[in-house]
Structures are given as structure tokens and as C-alpha cells.
Design an enzyme around this catalytic site. Structure first.
Site, PDB file in Angstrom:
ATOM      1  N   GLY A   1       4.101  -4.602 -11.835  1.00 24.35           N
ATOM      2  CA  GLY A   1       4.461  -5.084 -13.161  1.00 24.35           C
ATOM      3  C   GLY A   1       5.958  -5.037 -13.375  1.00 24.35           C
ATOM      4  N   THR A   2       6.613  -4.024 -12.821  1.00 22.06           N
ATOM      5  CA  THR A   2       8.071  -3.912 -12.933  1.00 22.06           C
ATOM      6  C   THR A   2       8.752  -5.111 -12.283  1.00 22.06           C
ATOM      7  OG1 THR A   2       8.199  -1.508 -13.138  1.00 22.06           O
ATOM      8  CG2 THR A   2      10.051  -2.599 -12.080  1.00 22.06           C
TER       9      THR A   2
ATOM     10  N   SER B   1      -0.300  -5.708 -15.245  1.00 26.35           N
ATOM     11  CA  SER B   1      -0.452  -4.695 -14.193  1.00 26.35           C
ATOM     12  C   SER B   1      -1.932  -4.382 -14.003  1.00 26.35           C
ATOM     13  CB  SER B   1       0.311  -3.414 -14.557  1.00 26.35           C
ATOM     14  OG  SER B   1       1.700  -3.603 -14.447  1.00 26.35           O
TER      15      SER B   1
ATOM     16  N   HIS C   1      -3.549  -2.401 -12.112  1.00 28.46           N
ATOM     17  CA  HIS C   1      -3.971  -1.012 -11.865  1.00 28.46           C
ATOM     18  C   HIS C   1      -4.228  -0.256 -13.156  1.00 28.46           C
ATOM     19  CE1 HIS C   1      -0.294   1.363 -12.840  1.00 28.46           C
ATOM     20  NE2 HIS C   1       0.341   0.244 -12.565  1.00 28.46           N
TER      21      HIS C   1
ATOM     22  N   THR D   1       5.593 -11.622   2.945  1.00 31.66           N
ATOM     23  CA  THR D   1       4.168 -11.640   3.257  1.00 31.66           C
ATOM     24  C   THR D   1       3.359 -11.017   2.127  1.00 31.66           C
ATOM     25  OG1 THR D   1       4.660 -11.465   5.612  1.00 31.66           O
ATOM     26  CG2 THR D   1       2.435 -10.866   4.914  1.00 31.66           C
TER      27      THR D   1
ATOM     28  N   CYS E   1       6.012   6.184 -15.033  1.00 29.58           N
ATOM     29  CA  CYS E   1       7.016   5.671 -14.109  1.00 29.58           C
ATOM     30  C   CYS E   1       8.426   5.818 -14.650  1.00 29.58           C
ATOM     31  CB  CYS E   1       6.732   4.211 -13.770  1.00 29.58           C
ATOM     32  SG  CYS E   1       6.623   3.128 -15.190  1.00 29.58           S
TER      33      CYS E   1
END
Length: 415
Positions: free
Chosen positions: A72-73, A201, A203, A239, A329
Site C-alpha cells: 500500500g505504501t 492493502s 493484507h 517481476t 508501520c
């Protein structure tokens, strides 16, 4: 010891269906999606299937509006820096809020050296943005972007995005929505909200880490941050993290089918938690708006007067409860007073709080156990607290009276 984790705003466990969807791409299906052979094409199909799942879940009009990033950052960085660089010929002014996630705030700050100017909207004591007439006072002829967080973890506030979006569309200003903490817990229909950009995000709603989502409306131009291959339509070289992308697609698919039920269940747990705290812990309050449509349903930031929040977190952690005093975070020393300053609330209310958040796997038994741990630890810390003694003896006034009226109604339930 069976630990209780009430830190869902930091992350949630991947759903079993997500893990199963990811599993093949962590073993047999390991090919690069850029490869022209059969295995590579099968992996490419999996990525595009995930893109379709996410586009459907947020009502995007085109699968190419979904961009995969590493977090997300990163999505916030690409959105802010990418659109400002692309639109620099048309203006140099960007608006945002003091509640921005650091990845938004510092992305904007980093563009000041390139000639951009940063205007900041004010918020009220619960973090709510003012009415359109007040927002308009900050708008300039050279404003090219407005960035708004859909929600803010420390406050739980959910902003009135529809009204803001309609106004900005009339003014011809691009809207960036940071939905990294709101995704999976509040409806996010881009056909209705009409943002130019929106970050998510997975997660935080039972998807995997290692992947972020950037919705980019068709016709919106971005300048890429990374250069190399032509992955993600030339916007994110490198990738792809195939397993996490596939897991993200499954998390969005699951969310779209149960979002209303998830929110309803989270609201019931929120009410249950308030009642339990009311019955067991005196002199408490909540930071942010009262539970309801203006607040995320899966969290509460609770003030325990006379107690240091960090000490309380450490003590509850030893006893088996994982919770938080802020955003996981973010370093606790970085920009630590920006949100208290914006709301006008004193730092010590935030320093006396625990941020408790839950997900769809939690039960009333989990929250009951958490309250038992917190109540025991609050009692122990208050026994040792000169501040609590002074409050009890009337030598200093309660700071809970400084919480806004909309919160005090809930605070009175808790005291």
C-alpha cells in the site's frame, strides 16, 4: 498460552481460501509471467484473473484500471508522485489532510523540492473534514490534486467521500483516496466514489502481504517511479509477485460476497467491547467519533485515564494480548504529534490509549478475554500511578472532559 491478537488494523491472517489459491504459485507454477512459453502464459492468466476479481469487487470499469504494486505504501507513492509529475504543466498545488498516512504525507513533501506547494485542510476534534464551503477556501486555480484518507486508524473516522468527490469533480481537481486502512471494512465502489486514484492493502482484510493495489481511472496519466520492464502497463517494472497477486484477487472476491455481513458482525463486536469495558474499567473514553456510520466498525481507540499507553501495551503483551498504541508501520517517534495537533486534543490522551482492532475470525470470547487482561493491567498500573492518585483525590481535573461531545456520549457509557 493462547494469545489474543487485537491488532487487525496492522494486519489480518490470510483466509484459508487465499492460502489455497496462492499455494500452486509457491511451488509448481513458478514461471515468470513475462515468459512466452506455456508455463509463463498460465501464470499470466492467473495474474489477469486476479485483476478481474479486484476490478469486479470495486466496480472498476476496466481491468486495466487495476495496478499491482509491492505494498500500500508503494501504491501511495506511485499515485502521488506519479500524478503530480504528469500534471505539473497544469499546476503545482496539492491539497491533503493532517491525517495522511506517512506514505502520502512524505510523498507530497518530497515533491516540494520540485516546485510543488502543499496545502493542508483542517479537521475537527474527531478528525472529520469540514463542509464543502470551508474546503473550498483552500482551493486554488493551480490545484491539481486533492488527497483524502478514507479512514484514519488512530481516530477510526470515515470521511464523507461522496460529497468531497462530487465537489472536486465539478472543480476539475483529481482525487486520490488512500483506502489502505479502510479496504475490506467499508464499501468502496469507484463507480460511485469516482476517484482518479485509490490505494488498497489486501493484507488488512485477510489477503497476503507483499502486494498493494492502485486503482487508476481510465484516462488518468501517471509517471512511473521504477523503470525496467513493461510490467503493469509500464507503470511498475519488475517481476510480479504472482502468489501474492493471486491471493489478493481471492481476498477481494471473498470480500465482495460478505462485506455487509462482515461489517454487521464487526459492529456487534464493537458494541460488545464497549459494554464490557463499561462494566469493568472506570474513567475511560474513546478517541474519534462515536460508533456508527462515521467510524470503522472493527476498531476502537480507548483512553485509560491515569495510565501510560505504552506501559499498558507492554504489560498486556506479557499476559497474552497483542494490541497497539498507533500504526504498526510507523516509528513511534516519527511525526508523533501531527494527529493530536490537528484534532486539538492533548498528546497525553493519545499516550494513554490502546488501539484495539479485530477481524472476522474474532469472537466475543476473544474480546471478553482481552478486556479481562486489560482490566487487570489497568488496575495494576493505576495502583502505581501518582497521576491516578491525584485524579482520585481531586488534585487535578479529568482530561476526559476535553474529548468532543460526540465522544463524551460514549465516554459517559464507559465511565
Amino acid at each position: 498460552m493462547n494469545r489474543i491478537n487485537l491488532d487487525a488494523q496492522s494486519s489480518t491472517p490470510p483466509a484459508p481460501e487465499v492460502i489455497e489459491a496462492m499455494r500452486p504459485y509457491l511451488s509448481g507454477n513458478f514461471a515468470s509471467a513475462a515468459a512466452a512459453h506455456y508455463s509463463g502464459k498460465q501464470v499470466r492468466k492467473a495474474i489477469e484473473r486476479a485483476r478481474e476479481q479486484i476490478a469486479a469487487a470495486i466496480s472498476a470499469s476496466d481491468v486495466e484500471e487495476i495496478i499491482f504494486t509491492g505494498s500500500g505504501t508503494e501504491a501511495n507513492n506511485l499515485a502521488i508522485k506519479g500524478i503530480l509529475t504528469a500534471r505539473k504543466p497544469f499546476g503545482n498545488h496539492v491539497l491533503s489532510t493532517p491525517l495522511d498516512h506517512p506514505s502520502v504525507w512524505f510523498s507530497i513533501q518530497s515533491m516540494i523540492s520540485q516546485g510543488f506547494e502543499h496545502g493542508v485542510w483542517e479537521v475537527d476534534a474527531v478528525g472529520r473534514l469540514p463542509g464543502i464551503e470551508c474546503l473550498g477556501e483552500n482551493l486554488r486555480q493551480d490545484t491539481i490534486l486533492a488527497s483524502v484518507p478514507v479512514s484514519t486508524p488512530e481516530l477510526g473516522i470515515v470521511q464523507p467521500i461522496h460529497a468531497i468527490s462530487e465537489w472536486l469533480e465539478r472543480e476539475g481537481v483529481a482525487l486520490m483516496l488512500d483506502a489502505t486502512t479502510a479496504g475490506g471494512w467499508t464499501p468502496l465502489d469507484v463507480a460511485t466514489l469516482k476517484p482518479s486514484l485509490m490505494s488498497l492493502s489486501p493484507h488488512r482484510f485477510h489477503g497476503p502481504k507483499g502486494v498493494g493495489i492502485l486503482y487508476k481511472r481510465r484516462g488518468v496519466s501517471l509517471v512511473p517511479l521504477m523503470h525496467g520492464g513493461n510490467q503493469e502497463f509500464g507503470l511498475r517494472a519488475g517481476t510480479e509477485n504472482v502468489a501474492s497477486i493471486v491471493g489478493a484477487g481471492k481476498a477481494f472476491e471473498l470480500m465482495s460476497g460478505i462485506l455487509d455481513e462482515r461489517i454487521e458482525n464487526a459492529c456487534k463486536l464493537q458494541s460488545f467491547l464497549l459494554r464490557e469495558i463499561k462494566s469493568k474499567i472506570p474513567s475511560t473514553g474513546i478517541i474519534g467519533p462515536a460508533p456508527g456510520k462515521d467510524r470503522l466498525s472493527n476498531q476502537l481507540n480507548i483512553v485509560f485515564e491515569g495510565v501510560e499507553g505504552e506501559a499498558l501495551m507492554l504489560m498486556t503483551n506479557v499476559r497474552g494480548l497483542d494490541c497497539h498504541t498507533g500504526i504498526s508501520c510507523v516509528n513511534r517517534h516519527m511525526e508523533s504529534n501531527r494527529i493530536p495537533k490537528a484534532t486539538g486534543l492533548p498528546d497525553d490522551l493519545f499516550r494513554s490509549s490502546l488501539l484495539l482492532s479485530w477481524h472476522e475470525e474474532h469472537t466475543k470470547a476473544d474480546l471478553y478475554g482481552a478486556v479481562e487482561i486489560i482490566a487487570a493491567c489497568v488496575g495494576k498500573l493505576r495502583e502505581m500511578s501518582p497521576l491516578w492518585n491525584n485524579l482520585q483525590c481531586g488534585r487535578m481535573p479529568s482530561r476526559l472532559s476535553l474529548l468532543p461531545e460526540i465522544v463524551q456520549s460514549s465516554q459517559r457509557l464507559l465511565s
